[in-house]
Design a protein around this motif. Sequence first.
Motif, PDB file in Angstrom:
ATOM      1  N   ILE A 246       1.011  -1.421   0.024  1.00  0.00           N
ATOM      2  CA  ILE A 246       0.222   0.068  -0.049  1.00  0.00           C
ATOM      3  C   ILE A 246       0.815   1.163  -0.047  1.00  0.00           C
ATOM      4  CG2 ILE A 246      -1.919   1.292   1.439  1.00  0.00           C
ATOM      5  CD1 ILE A 246      -2.765  -1.338  -0.113  1.00  0.00           C
ATOM      6  N   GLY A 247       2.018   1.232   0.789  1.00  0.00           N
ATOM      7  CA  GLY A 247       2.719   2.375   0.744  1.00  0.00           C
ATOM      8  C   GLY A 247       2.488   3.541   1.801  1.00  0.00           C
ATOM      9  N   ILE A 248       1.783   3.020   3.000  1.00  0.00           N
ATOM     10  CA  ILE A 248       1.692   4.127   3.986  1.00  0.00           C
ATOM     11  C   ILE A 248       3.089   4.055   4.704  1.00  0.00           C
ATOM     12  CG2 ILE A 248       0.304   4.522   5.927  1.00  0.00           C
ATOM     13  CD1 ILE A 248      -1.974   4.161   4.508  1.00  0.00           C
ATOM     14  N   ASP A 250       6.074   2.482   4.036  1.00  0.00           N
ATOM     15  CA  ASP A 250       7.212   2.253   3.243  1.00  0.00           C
ATOM     16  C   ASP A 250       7.777   3.702   2.472  1.00  0.00           C
ATOM     17  OD1 ASP A 250       8.291  -0.507   0.987  1.00  0.00           O
ATOM     18  OD2 ASP A 250       9.379   1.288   1.911  1.00  0.00           O
ATOM     19  N   GLY A 254       6.764   6.179  -1.110  1.00  0.00           N
ATOM     20  CA  GLY A 254       6.382   7.464  -0.502  1.00  0.00           C
ATOM     21  C   GLY A 254       5.800   7.348   0.960  1.00  0.00           C
ATOM     22  N   GLY A 255       6.047   6.473   1.513  1.00  0.00           N
ATOM     23  CA  GLY A 255       5.430   6.277   2.997  1.00  0.00           C
ATOM     24  C   GLY A 255       6.386   6.723   3.966  1.00  0.00           C
ATOM     25  N   ASP A 256       5.842   6.632   5.169  1.00  0.00           N
ATOM     26  CA  ASP A 256       6.490   7.327   6.388  1.00  0.00           C
ATOM     27  C   ASP A 256       6.777   6.198   7.627  1.00  0.00           C
ATOM     28  OD1 ASP A 256       5.783  10.391   8.249  1.00  0.00           O
ATOM     29  OD2 ASP A 256       7.328   8.856   8.386  1.00  0.00           O
TER      30      ASP A 256
END
Lengths: 569, 118, 301
Positions: A246-248, A250, A254-256
């Motif tokens: 999903i990328g929240i 990582d 673009g994640g954090d």
Amino acid sequence: MSTTTTTAPGALTPAVQPESDNYLKNSTGLLSWAMTLDHKRIGVMYLVAVLAAFFLGGMFALALRTELFFPADSTGQGLFLTPDLYNQMFSLHGAIMVFLFIIPSIPAALGNFILPVMLGAKDVAFPRLNLWSFYLWCVGAVFFLVVLMQGGLDTGWTFYTPYSSTKSLTAVVPALMGAFILGFSSIFTGINFLVTLHKMRPPGMTFFRLPLFLWGLYATAVIQVLATPVLGITLLMLVVERSFGIGIFDPALGGDPVLFQHFFWFYSHPAVYIMILPGMAIISEVISTFSRKHIFGYRFIACSSIAIALFGFFVWGHHMFTSGQSPLASTIFSALTFSVAVPSAIKVFNWLTTMYKGNIVLGAPMIYALGFLFLFAIGGLTGLFLGTMGTDIHLHDTYFVVAHFHYVMVGGTLWAFLAGLYYWWPKMFGKMYSERSAIVGSIVAFIGFNLTFFPQFFMGSQGMPRRYFTYVPEFQIYHQLSTIGAYTLLVGLLIVAYNLVQSLLKGERAPSNPWGSATLEWQCTSPPPYYNFKDSPEVGDPYDLDRVQWDPKTKGYVNRPDYVPSASH
Amino acid sequence: MSTAHEHNDISHVAPVKVLLGVFGALIFLTVLTVAAVFVDLGPLNIWIAMGIATVKALLVALFFMHLAYDRPFNGIVFMAALVFSGLFVSIALLDSREYKKNVDDFRAVTPLSIPAGK
Amino acid sequence: MSTTPHTAGVAAAPPHGAHAHGDHAHGGHGDHGDHGHHNPDVAHHFDTANQQFDAGKLGIWAFLVTEVLFFSGLFCAYSIWRNLNPEVFLYAHHYLDTTLGATNTVVLLFSSLTAAWAVRCAQLNQKKGLVLCLSLTLLCAFGFLGVKYVEYSHKLHDGIGWGTAYQPHNPKLFSELTASGHYLNGRYVSEIAAERNLGIDGVPYAELDNAGKFQIAEQLRPEFLPEPVKVRTFFGIYYGMTGLHGVHVVGGILVFLWLLVRALKGQFHAGYFGPVDYAALYWHLVDLVWIYLFPMLYLIH
């Protein structure tokens, strides 16, 4: 053999009960246990379960300490572990101990048994939910067994991203699911205790007449209900992130990753108060009873439990000082962290004052309570170095942290758990244990514990990082002392286990009230009948020890026939 | 159906007028919030939307969920949930905004590009 | 009221010495003559029906607290992402159909009405009304899921999944007509290409391979809003929030089905309706979450 028990004032509590009423014997067969709605049986099943988890988690710890007796050789070879396996050992040790042992331990094993009896009630508010709590624990445990069989876990129990979301090749998802399910087990226990304490107190028992053990469980339940769901969503999001990218969390997507830490610690800091509050609550009971003195500062201790529960929610960022968290947030968290120390200190002062000029009886529960005072004081004080942002920059991720949290979790919670186990053992199983071997076990364990963890403060402050497979030669002596300590602790705990099992086989029959406490659980027989009380016991000041007197015939305490309650506090 | 005093021993009975009235208000507010989309008030828009949502939520909580008629403790319990959620979200948001500059500076040098197939 | 202890149904031992503390020896409301035998609707560990109901109510409210905190994680992720990347949200939300979202809002609000009405019916011994209201609530719940299915299938048809399944194969491009201030709803590249007869080396758009189609899309981009690389995360959050909410709707359906069966068997009446009340409270929470989700996801401008 009288079949009626009355608790009219002046009546001595009979020590004999029809065997068929004993909760251990009123129905037989595996199913009568597996599908029981009796909180006492559920408590006993939990006790066996969490002790099994403790043993498993302990085995991983011993593997770690054994490996660390020597540093890796010049080719990087360890004693018997590879660096990857080492990572697995500490991850599994942490995850199993935190999720399967410590968090449920006191509330689920001792609390489930004692809370309704201490209230004079017949059961908790939702007995079926209670059973489901236990089932969920079992399912969570199965998930962790699956983890063991499917490649283990090497992310640390903290599951930091992006390693856990992208890189780790171990069974991360089953571990996350297991912890998720265990979270619900914890939530259901919290809901049950919250409602029971609000709605099922007997006539006369206002909140400020509750025994302090119940205040502790109440504060714990508040944290369980508020904090655990946030862990739930965090673990779920990580499962989804790992499975679907999903990328929240990582950064590559673009994640954090710092956001993950905020999510994780918002639960995990209050979680440590879930671990310690019930322990502190036990200590209040034991110290009062074994000093033969009314607890000092009852209201302060009661309110400090609530204060700890609340303040505990404001400080989670102190785990993240070096993570990339902004200096502004770090400063706020560091300042707030000092506030949490205050209610804990209030408790310690009140316990010490309770002991002052008391008639101290050095029974096994008291030996553990005294050990708790010493060990928790060290653990709590060393937490201040870690909560202070300036010193934490130096100490974060070193063995100083490891020593600190083991002093509070093991020296604190485990010691209190053992104090409670010894305190209520006669009530739960109707048998007295041998005082001598109990005390020997506790002394050996105390020595072993300190030998294991005290050296770690030194090497931590000198820079020895945590979670490392090997180390430089100057730290070897500390590691070796630590490993010897670990095996000594093991011996002490084995003596404890032997002592308790022996009591079941050969121990003397326990009276209703062996220690002379005034709380209500001692008003029924040991063990209690399956219905707890035929008639609701009379409610009074839970710490007015004048209510009882020693009876040499039953070798226990009985209600004083001429008792007149003093003016309520 | 419009009896003046319906009674239940155990708990308060919601009158039909109240149920229908609240439902009507909720529909009206929904229409309002969709209509508000077409009026451009810049950053205020989100606050208006959240404000209308909060009014709707209050109506549901107070009347459909009986909080207006229950003992106040149930309402306090629910408020606690909102307070702690708010604490969590606001601190995390504060922190994210504070270190945004570090992240942006890094991204200026190393732009983000999601690999194909990932 | 919540801090005063409940009176025991069984007579307590007569007080010795001081301390009446205002207890009464006999039960209060709802406890008429229950002393010897227990009211069959009250579990053995409770003394009165009121105590049982109040306990269940507090229990369900505590559970709703956990649900609020459970969703708060996603609300937190949303708030942070939207705060830091407003242009992504502004762009991506055009993919969402406001009409369908509003329809779902109305459906859920109506189902909340019927759920609250069901509780009323149970309290007033109106069995037929209870069954009707429970059935209507279920119908609405299924309706909600149906609309959700339509929405999701539209997106999946365009290749908009979550995470690694985000592979839009016919992207939409959006632009604003600044003069009149209207938003041009998303138009498919295929549509624009057909209108303008776009192609590569004489091959029309419709007959190009995927690489060719993307090349045309790239040509059009400067004229329309560029697709930011983080749109994928928007959809992760969208599917996460609506998906988790949908899971809770499914949970609600199961609970209401169970309630319906029990209602048909006549198990609920004025002296025992706790489960209906508690389930309705859960359902209202599901509605509450959607009341916030709708403007947060569908009404971003």
